[in-house]
Design a protein around this motif. Structure first.
Motif, PDB file in Angstrom:
ATOM      1  N   HIS A 360      -8.106  70.866  86.826  1.00 55.40           N
ATOM      2  CA  HIS A 360      -9.097  72.236  87.007  1.00 55.40           C
ATOM      3  C   HIS A 360     -10.521  71.792  86.794  1.00 55.40           C
ATOM      4  O   HIS A 360     -11.164  72.861  86.610  1.00 55.40           O
ATOM      5  CB  HIS A 360      -8.346  73.284  86.315  1.00 55.40           C
ATOM      6  CG  HIS A 360      -8.594  72.954  84.900  1.00 55.40           C
ATOM      7  ND1 HIS A 360      -7.241  72.672  83.903  1.00 55.40           N
ATOM      8  CD2 HIS A 360      -9.488  73.003  83.804  1.00 55.40           C
ATOM      9  CE1 HIS A 360      -7.550  72.646  82.713  1.00 55.40           C
ATOM     10  NE2 HIS A 360      -8.657  72.755  82.395  1.00 55.40           N
ATOM     11  N   GLU A 364     -13.123  77.491  87.972  1.00 54.93           N
ATOM     12  CA  GLU A 364     -12.841  78.737  87.331  1.00 54.93           C
ATOM     13  C   GLU A 364     -11.563  79.320  87.107  1.00 54.93           C
ATOM     14  O   GLU A 364     -10.760  78.954  88.486  1.00 54.93           O
ATOM     15  CB  GLU A 364     -14.049  80.013  87.812  1.00 54.93           C
ATOM     16  CG  GLU A 364     -15.280  79.410  87.537  1.00 54.93           C
ATOM     17  CD  GLU A 364     -15.942  79.465  86.284  1.00 54.93           C
ATOM     18  OE1 GLU A 364     -15.153  80.137  85.202  1.00 54.93           O
ATOM     19  OE2 GLU A 364     -16.922  78.811  85.912  1.00 54.93           O
ATOM     20  N   GLU A 365     -11.059  80.027  86.613  1.00 54.54           N
ATOM     21  CA  GLU A 365      -9.746  80.711  86.875  1.00 54.54           C
ATOM     22  C   GLU A 365      -9.450  81.260  88.169  1.00 54.54           C
ATOM     23  O   GLU A 365      -8.226  81.014  88.559  1.00 54.54           O
ATOM     24  CB  GLU A 365      -9.544  81.813  85.663  1.00 54.54           C
ATOM     25  CG  GLU A 365      -9.492  81.229  84.102  1.00 54.54           C
ATOM     26  CD  GLU A 365      -8.152  80.688  84.019  1.00 54.54           C
ATOM     27  OE1 GLU A 365      -7.114  80.904  84.664  1.00 54.54           O
ATOM     28  OE2 GLU A 365      -8.133  79.633  83.377  1.00 54.54           O
ATOM     29  N   LYS A 366     -10.200  82.045  88.702  1.00 57.29           N
ATOM     30  CA  LYS A 366     -10.006  82.468  90.105  1.00 57.29           C
ATOM     31  C   LYS A 366      -9.878  81.209  91.062  1.00 57.29           C
ATOM     32  O   LYS A 366      -8.880  81.330  91.879  1.00 57.29           O
ATOM     33  CB  LYS A 366     -11.103  83.463  90.531  1.00 57.29           C
ATOM     34  CG  LYS A 366     -11.084  84.098  91.850  1.00 57.29           C
ATOM     35  CD  LYS A 366     -12.161  85.171  92.273  1.00 57.29           C
ATOM     36  CE  LYS A 366     -12.043  85.747  93.545  1.00 57.29           C
ATOM     37  NZ  LYS A 366     -13.107  86.621  93.780  1.00 57.29           N
ATOM     38  N   ILE A 368      -8.732  78.428  90.429  1.00 55.61           N
ATOM     39  CA  ILE A 368      -7.355  77.754  90.295  1.00 55.61           C
ATOM     40  C   ILE A 368      -6.424  78.565  90.835  1.00 55.61           C
ATOM     41  O   ILE A 368      -5.362  78.036  91.490  1.00 55.61           O
ATOM     42  CB  ILE A 368      -7.214  77.778  88.689  1.00 55.61           C
ATOM     43  CG1 ILE A 368      -8.345  76.877  87.911  1.00 55.61           C
ATOM     44  CG2 ILE A 368      -5.832  77.229  88.466  1.00 55.61           C
ATOM     45  CD1 ILE A 368      -8.126  76.856  86.474  1.00 55.61           C
ATOM     46  N   ASP A 369      -6.487  80.095  90.575  1.00 47.00           N
ATOM     47  CA  ASP A 369      -5.499  80.860  91.430  1.00 47.00           C
ATOM     48  C   ASP A 369      -5.226  80.519  92.880  1.00 47.00           C
ATOM     49  O   ASP A 369      -4.268  80.488  93.379  1.00 47.00           O
ATOM     50  CB  ASP A 369      -5.479  82.262  90.974  1.00 47.00           C
ATOM     51  CG  ASP A 369      -5.157  82.441  89.607  1.00 47.00           C
ATOM     52  OD1 ASP A 369      -4.470  81.872  89.024  1.00 47.00           O
ATOM     53  OD2 ASP A 369      -5.828  83.428  88.931  1.00 47.00           O
ATOM     54  N   ASP A 385      -1.014  74.161  87.468  1.00 45.18           N
ATOM     55  CA  ASP A 385      -1.888  73.364  86.604  1.00 45.18           C
ATOM     56  C   ASP A 385      -1.324  73.026  85.338  1.00 45.18           C
ATOM     57  O   ASP A 385      -0.870  73.971  84.549  1.00 45.18           O
ATOM     58  CB  ASP A 385      -3.127  74.385  86.546  1.00 45.18           C
ATOM     59  CG  ASP A 385      -4.215  73.453  85.630  1.00 45.18           C
ATOM     60  OD1 ASP A 385      -3.971  72.800  84.776  1.00 45.18           O
ATOM     61  OD2 ASP A 385      -5.599  74.019  85.991  1.00 45.18           O
ATOM     62  N   LYS A 388      -3.333  74.696  82.448  1.00 43.18           N
ATOM     63  CA  LYS A 388      -3.860  76.396  82.334  1.00 43.18           C
ATOM     64  C   LYS A 388      -2.630  77.099  82.740  1.00 43.18           C
ATOM     65  O   LYS A 388      -2.737  78.289  82.531  1.00 43.18           O
ATOM     66  CB  LYS A 388      -4.818  76.203  83.430  1.00 43.18           C
ATOM     67  CG  LYS A 388      -6.281  75.851  83.123  1.00 43.18           C
ATOM     68  CD  LYS A 388      -6.897  76.694  82.070  1.00 43.18           C
ATOM     69  CE  LYS A 388      -8.294  76.089  81.803  1.00 43.18           C
ATOM     70  NZ  LYS A 388      -9.006  77.127  80.897  1.00 43.18           N
ATOM     71  N   ARG A 389      -1.514  76.506  83.049  1.00 38.15           N
ATOM     72  CA  ARG A 389      -0.205  77.512  83.452  1.00 38.15           C
ATOM     73  C   ARG A 389       0.821  77.202  82.938  1.00 38.15           C
ATOM     74  O   ARG A 389       0.957  76.120  82.115  1.00 38.15           O
ATOM     75  CB  ARG A 389      -0.116  77.556  85.080  1.00 38.15           C
ATOM     76  CG  ARG A 389      -1.178  77.939  86.081  1.00 38.15           C
ATOM     77  CD  ARG A 389      -1.486  79.356  85.752  1.00 38.15           C
ATOM     78  NE  ARG A 389      -2.591  79.617  86.603  1.00 38.15           N
ATOM     79  CZ  ARG A 389      -3.792  79.814  86.304  1.00 38.15           C
ATOM     80  NH1 ARG A 389      -4.228  79.594  84.954  1.00 38.15           N
ATOM     81  NH2 ARG A 389      -4.799  80.289  86.848  1.00 38.15           N
TER      82      ARG A 389
END
Length: 413
Positions: A360, A364-366, A368-369, A385, A388-389
């Motif tokens: 990542h 940003e988080e968004k 990544i999603d 990820d 992160k996940r």
């Protein structure tokens, strides 16, 4: 297969038992060799695995590179280092920060200092080991690096060196280490050529799944994903073996490991095959996870092809950094697409890519999603990820590809 009886060696008053079925990758010691400061990987494992009552202390040198791609050895050891008690990281550009927070946004209590002197003063002890935590593409030391290592030796610290430049071949380091009575561990130094093995095909007798973590570039997170996956599968209840193929995995203490890019090409597949087969014979695992190196499509590195040949994988997990535009240390070499790398891997390995793990960096988080969603839709395989996940998604990749493993444990923990 070369089978020898169990041999016993003595090091620092500790009796070390080494069974040399094939070449023993656990200690990297052969019947006609004795343990001494130049038996690098063997000494490192023997010292920690046999009789050491406490985890030895260490400081990691990563000047101007911590959290960066060339600092991957330091980064990996901060995330996972069961063989050493890390006191601090040395990097003047990030001095004053917590290393865990600087790396992953989570505090770990390991500080970053500007100099070796400061790190010792703040720790109020001289670490037992000085670990060189930088892995530059050149593979050699700068003038500053040499000065700091010599300073550490003079202070009585043992040296762990993962570069292609072997300090035990350098007269200045040899003299300094002898004078100080310390050990220099050249982790990348291979065994004598007479002990290296040619590929025989015995890896094809391994009847448990073998999964390689490949990538689209070097320094992209393959080892981290492999470590996370192994931990998650073990928590799930499976008997898992990790085969490390780089210097950081060896320093982390992986029992089954070798440094692939230091072995002559002719012997690379055979040496890896021997490690995998021994792991299979000794551990009787449900699954074997193999750390990849570089990228199969990378024209500057060939280790990936050797890993595929030597491991004969049943499946591959691909690591990719969506926001990375160019290969590390190759500013004019564009990153490959996920689609092209998958096509190349599946054609060369005769094995399916069963999942994608993203790095990542710069996201940003968004983002990544969104990336996970689009890759999942495009390639119809699980995407996650690893940092992160939840690790459950990594477990899902494996169970989806090898459903027989899921029958052993009824509920995913």
């Amino acid at each position: 297969m070369h089978i020898h009886p169990t041999k016993y060696y003595s090091f620092r008053g500790v009796i070390v038992s080494v069974n040399t079925l094939y070449s023993d990758p656990y200690f990297s010691v052969f019947p006609n060799e004795r343990i001494h400061p130049n038996t690098q990987r063997g000494l490192l494992n023997a010292y920690h695995c046999c009789g050491s009552e406490t985890t030895p202390s260490a400081v990691i040198f990563c000047e101007a590179n911590f959290t960066k791609t060339d600092g991957k050895t330091a980064n990996g050891l901060i995330r996972y280092s069961p063989k050493f008690r890390i006191l601090s990281v040395i990097d003047s550009e990030k001095a004053g920060l917590d290393s865990g927070y600087a790396l992953d946004g989570e505090y770990n209590g390991i500080p970053i200092y500007a100099t070796l002197t400061e790190s010792i003063e703040m720790a109020r002890e001289i670490p037992e080991y000085f670990i060189f935590g930088i892995a530059p593409s050149s593979g050699v030391l700068s003038t500053l690096d040499r000065q700091v290592i010599l300073e550490a030796i003079d202070l009585g610290m043992n040296i762990v060196n993962g570069l292609h430049e072997y300090l035990n071949d350098d007269p200045e380091f040899i003299a300094a280490s002898r004078k100080a009575g310390v050990v220099i561990l050249d982790i990348r130094k291979p065994r004598a050529k007479r002990n290296l093995q040619i590929f025989s095909g015995i890896v094809n007798h391994v009847d448990c799944p073998k999964v390689v973590i490949m990538g689209t570039d070097c320094a992209i997170g393959k080892r981290t994903t492999a470590t996370k996956l192994v931990s998650a599968l073990r928590q799930y209840g499976l008997n898992v073996v990790l085969v490390a193929t780089g210097q950081t995995g060896v320093i982390q203490g992986a029992p089954y490991s070798l440094v692939m890019d230091s072995i002559p090409a002719q012997f690379c597949p055979g040496e890896l095959e021997a490690v995998i087969y021994r792991a299979y014979e000794v551990e009787k695992p449900d699954i074997i996870i193999i750390e990849g190196q570089g990228a199969l499509s990378h024209p500057a590195f060939s280790t990936s092809s050797m890993i595929i040949r030597g491991s004969a994988p049943n499946a591959v997990i691909l690591q990719h950094a969506p926001c990375r535009k160019y290969r590390v240390d190759f500013d004019e070499m564009a990153m490959p697409s996920v689609a092209s790398e998958i096509e190349l891997i599946e054609l060369f390995a005769h094995a399916k890519v069963i999942g994608i793990s993203i790095n990542h960096e710069g996201m940003e988080e968004k983002e990544i999603d969104e990336c996970i969603y689009h890759y999942s839709k495009e390639f119809a395989i699980p995407v996650t990820d690893a940092l992160k996940r939840s690790s459950k998604f990594l477990v899902h990749m494996v169970l989806r590809a090898f459903p027989k493993l899921a029958k052993q444990i009824p509920i995913l923990q």
